[in-house]
Design an enzyme around this catalytic site. Structure first.
Site, mmCIF file in Angstrom:
data_model
loop_
_atom_site.group_PDB
_atom_site.id
_atom_site.type_symbol
_atom_site.label_atom_id
_atom_site.label_comp_id
_atom_site.label_asym_id
_atom_site.label_seq_id
_atom_site.Cartn_x
_atom_site.Cartn_y
_atom_site.Cartn_z
ATOM 1 N N ASP A 18 0.819 -1.217 0.000
ATOM 2 C CA ASP A 18 0.000 0.000 0.000
ATOM 3 C C ASP A 18 0.849 1.262 0.000
ATOM 4 O O ASP A 18 0.624 2.179 -0.800
ATOM 5 C CB ASP A 18 -0.943 0.005 1.200
ATOM 6 C CG ASP A 18 -2.079 -1.001 1.042
ATOM 7 O OD1 ASP A 18 -2.158 -1.647 -0.022
ATOM 8 O OD2 ASP A 18 -2.885 -1.141 1.983
ATOM 9 N N ARG A 100 0.613 6.130 16.891
ATOM 10 C CA ARG A 100 0.421 7.115 15.828
ATOM 11 C C ARG A 100 1.007 8.487 16.145
ATOM 12 O O ARG A 100 1.597 9.120 15.276
ATOM 13 C CB ARG A 100 -1.061 7.220 15.465
ATOM 14 C CG ARG A 100 -1.682 5.921 14.961
ATOM 15 C CD ARG A 100 -0.762 5.146 14.068
ATOM 16 N NE ARG A 100 -1.412 3.997 13.449
ATOM 17 C CZ ARG A 100 -0.766 2.920 13.040
ATOM 18 N NH1 ARG A 100 0.550 2.831 13.238
ATOM 19 N NH2 ARG A 100 -1.401 1.928 12.453
ATOM 20 N N ASP A 129 -7.103 5.672 12.199
ATOM 21 C CA ASP A 129 -5.720 6.124 12.066
ATOM 22 C C ASP A 129 -5.586 7.412 11.280
ATOM 23 O O ASP A 129 -4.706 8.230 11.557
ATOM 24 C CB ASP A 129 -4.865 5.021 11.437
ATOM 25 C CG ASP A 129 -4.461 3.958 12.446
ATOM 26 O OD1 ASP A 129 -4.514 4.252 13.659
ATOM 27 O OD2 ASP A 129 -4.092 2.848 12.036
ATOM 28 N N SER A 183 -6.001 -8.103 8.093
ATOM 29 C CA SER A 183 -4.929 -7.113 8.126
ATOM 30 C C SER A 183 -4.319 -7.067 9.519
ATOM 31 O O SER A 183 -4.994 -7.339 10.511
ATOM 32 C CB SER A 183 -5.462 -5.731 7.737
ATOM 33 O OG SER A 183 -6.392 -5.273 8.696
#
Length: 408
Positions: A18, A100, A129, A183
């Site tokens: 990605d 994050r 996110d 995922s």
């Protein structure tokens, strides 16, 4: 297509499919010079190959940043969060959420260093996110341009992404050509698995989903007993051996893994409004949470402890929703850190088939007074007869209410 001219952009880059597609898309759609940032957060994968992939995509060597941030992650983000005993919706230890702000912080620092005018991430338009990254960016650099490809590009399917990758000769591993079973996001604190085989919350997660823990029923038949030393709310040693923050959490992860500790199957409420089902594994964090509450139980005053418990859900929501750099989170952190000044000592913990049990705790700052709680007569600073007046005073409003209701 680009809406605003961008000369240089710092991309949070894993080297996976990605973000490799995003890298090329930024080059082709924005015509921008791309700077990549790859963080080693303890995800358990080799990150150095990201350098070769970035070079193959045309990124200049001086624009490739690969950094080991494990110590900073645990010391400045994980441990402060655990001082608050933080859990979201009663269960989730926020392993993805807490990573994050660190990534966002380093992207902004690198953007300043290289003179970039934009930052970019690979979060989708449905998840949390994107919010966490972008609130972090804007909280640190209010005028930065943020590029969120998943909200901008025209790709309608996985197949379209793969066609783009093949057109631009982006390496595609064989398993990426099919449908991934789920995922995964991972760092030193936890791993999370979502999607595909996990989308139906009524169906038990297959055992192969779990990567960081053995099944509790397969754990040893003998318990593992360890001690954890704390100083001002932070763990500093295991079994008397002093360790750095990242080393200590790594050791707790190993102990938790071997005893089947830290599994969680959760349906949570995302900040963007939908529910999602995730399977989380936080072996070391689960042990740490229990041990920290154990040392607090003898070192914190009742009022301070109960106030912390009242503040914690707010703190957890701020972390979950991406407000790490907000003034309200910093205000709460100041109060929490103040409460930890005497939270020092040692906790003894038993690990057994998925369970974490505190079986002992000692501290030079202990508030536990055995003379006060004993049933035996001795040097007691407590007069049993005082309890009668205490109870009557606290019962006064209840008696008034009861008399009124009897009259009615």
């Amino acid at each position: 297509m680009a809406q605003k001219p961008v000369k240089k952009v710092v991309l949070a880059y894993s080297g996976g499919l990605d973000t490799s597609i995003i890298l090329k898309w930024l080059q082709t759609e924005y015509g921008a010079e791309v700077v990549t940032f790859t963080a080693d957060l303890g995800q358990g994968e080799e990150i150095e190959p990201a350098r070769a992939k970035a070079l193959a995509a045309g990124v200049k060597p001086e624009n490739i940043f690969i950094e080991d941030v494990r110590e900073e992650f645990v010391r400045d983000f994980v441990f402060p969060m655990f001082r608050a005993n933080t859990v979201y919706e009663g269960q989730y230890l926020l392993g993805t959420s807490i990573a994050r702000p660190l990534i966002a912080k380093r992207q902004i620092e690198i953007a300043r260093q290289v003179g970039a005018d934009a930052v970019s991430h690979g979060a989708t338009g449905k998840g949390n996110d994107q919010v966490r990254f972008e609130l972090g960016y804007y909280g640190l650099e209010p005028d930065i341009t943020v590029i969120a490809p998943w909200r901008e590009w025209d790709f309608k399917s996985r197949e379209a992404l793969l066609e783009f990758a093949e057109k631009h000769q982006i390496q595609i591993t064989k398993d990426k050509r099919g449908e991934a079973p789920f995922s995964v996001d991972a760092n030193l604190l936890h791993s999370s698995s979502e999607g595909k085989v996990l989308e139906d919350p009524a169906v038990e997660a297959p055992e192969f989903v779990h990567m960081r823990t053995i099944a509790p029923e397969d754990a040893p038949d003998q318990p593992t007993i360890i001690t954890i030393d704390f100083e001002k709310g932070d763990p500093v040693a295991i079994d008397g051996v002093a360790m750095s923050p990242a080393t200590l959490l790594t050791k707790l992860n190993e102990l938790g893994r071997d005893n089947g500790v830290g599994r969680l199957d959760l349906v949570e409420n995302r900040f963007v409004g939908m529910k999602s089902r995730g399977v989380y594994e936080t072996p070391g964090g689960t042990i740490l949470l229990a041990a920290h509450r154990g040392i607090e139980s003898i070192t914190l005053d009742r009022g301070a402890m109960h106030l912390k418990d009242e503040l914690m859900p707010k703190y957890a929501s701020l972390v979950y929703n991406g407000f790490w750099f907000s003034p309200e989170r910093e205000m709460l952190q100041a109060a929490i850190d103040y409460s930890q000044s005497k939270v020092s000592g040692q906790v003894r913990v038993k690990l057994y088939k998925g369970n974490v049990t505190v079986i002992g705790r000692t501290s030079p700052y202990s508030l536990y007074d055995q003379d006060l709680v004993t049933f035996e007569e001795g040097k007691v600073a407590y007069d049993h007869r005082d309890a009668g007046g205490f109870i009557k005073l606290n019962a006064l409003r209840l008696r008034v209410l009861a008399k009124r209701d009897q009259r009615g």
